[in-house]
Design a protein around this motif. Sequence first.
Motif, short mmCIF file in Angstrom:
data_model
loop_
_atom_site.label_atom_id
_atom_site.label_comp_id
_atom_site.label_asym_id
_atom_site.label_seq_id
_atom_site.Cartn_x
_atom_site.Cartn_y
_atom_site.Cartn_z
N GLU A 178 -8.83 -7.02 0.70
CA GLU A 178 -8.04 -7.71 1.73
C GLU A 178 -8.12 -6.97 3.06
O GLU A 178 -8.36 -7.57 4.12
N ALA B 116 -14.10 -12.38 -2.47
CA ALA B 116 -13.27 -13.20 -1.59
C ALA B 116 -13.57 -14.66 -1.93
O ALA B 116 -14.73 -15.02 -2.16
N THR C 235 -3.58 -12.02 -2.45
CA THR C 235 -4.43 -10.96 -3.00
C THR C 235 -4.04 -10.63 -4.43
O THR C 235 -2.88 -10.37 -4.73
N PHE D 289 -8.17 -12.90 -2.04
CA PHE D 289 -8.91 -11.65 -2.16
C PHE D 289 -8.69 -11.07 -3.56
O PHE D 289 -7.58 -11.07 -4.07
N TRP E 257 -11.59 -7.31 4.79
CA TRP E 257 -11.86 -8.63 5.36
C TRP E 257 -10.95 -8.95 6.54
O TRP E 257 -11.40 -9.49 7.55
N TYR F 21 -3.28 -16.62 2.83
CA TYR F 21 -4.15 -15.79 2.00
C TYR F 21 -3.30 -14.97 1.04
O TYR F 21 -2.16 -14.59 1.33
#
Length: 324
Positions: free
Chosen positions: A273, A211, A261, A206, A276, A259
């Motif tokens: 972030e 994204a 960021t 992110f 999503w 994931y």
Amino acid sequence: MKKKWNGMILMLLAVVLVLSACGKDSGEATSNNTNKGAAETSDSADRSIDTIMGKVNVPAHPKRVVVLTNEGTEALLSVGVKPVGAVKSWTGDPWYPHIKDQMQDVVNVGEEGQPNVEAIVALKPDLILGTKMRHEKIYDQLSAIAPTVFSETLRGEWKENFKLWTNAINEQAKGEEVLAAYDKHVADIKAKAGDKLKEKVSMVRFMPGKARMYYKDTFSGLILKELGFARTKAQDNDGFFDNVGKERIPEMDGDILFYFTYETGNGEGSQMEKEWTNDKLWKNLDVVKKGNAHRVDDVIWNTSGGVLSANLMLDDLKKYFDIQ
């Protein structure tokens, strides 16, 4: 008269012996000085190395190195060389937490994408390390300041750049030791991972307003590939990344999802972030429902891109896959 001549002959012999001794001593001294001079010349003589910009003559043992990539900074630190100047970390004030202690007294010479040339000049460097990908437009300016060594790019192949940096500073032996230790780290994990390597890995990043799904030609993607981890069908390609919309969230599913960021401090990355990961599509992913979606450090998994981070990422993988 005979005694007088004998005396003169003895005196001449004495003079000859003294001169001979002096000449011998002088010759040895000259020889020693010549050898010393040769050693000093050898120690400081330029070395020629191949770069993407052509051959560059660099000092045999540079003392004042300025480095213009985050990746390069980690390479230098890993072999015990502290630069006199470096571009600031992409995030941090001005250095990443994992290198902050090693960067005391290093001068910040601006952003990696736009170094401060005046600050570099002020440091009087004898070697500059940068990359064509970021700094091609200022190569001539940098080369006028000091010998300048560029890598071609900063994508996933960090090892090739690492070898270039350690060659440029004439620390190839230490560099080989660092890479050998990293390779052993990889081999140890790979040997103990077993069937866990079959778990399909998904990676998402992110950023402010963006994204992305990350593929194999990325810093973390290549490390996963080295270890032999499987990737999800959507991410099993040799590309770099794709910017994606929320309609592609279902493609992010996998056995395990990591994931990270990119947050510069204005909250925009974190907001992306949050938006999503609170979306219904995200929450409906099997990997999320099973608790196998993990937030990891963007610095370690992507942004810094150096050998120190690579080893820290390996430690993360051991933790998340419970590899003992």
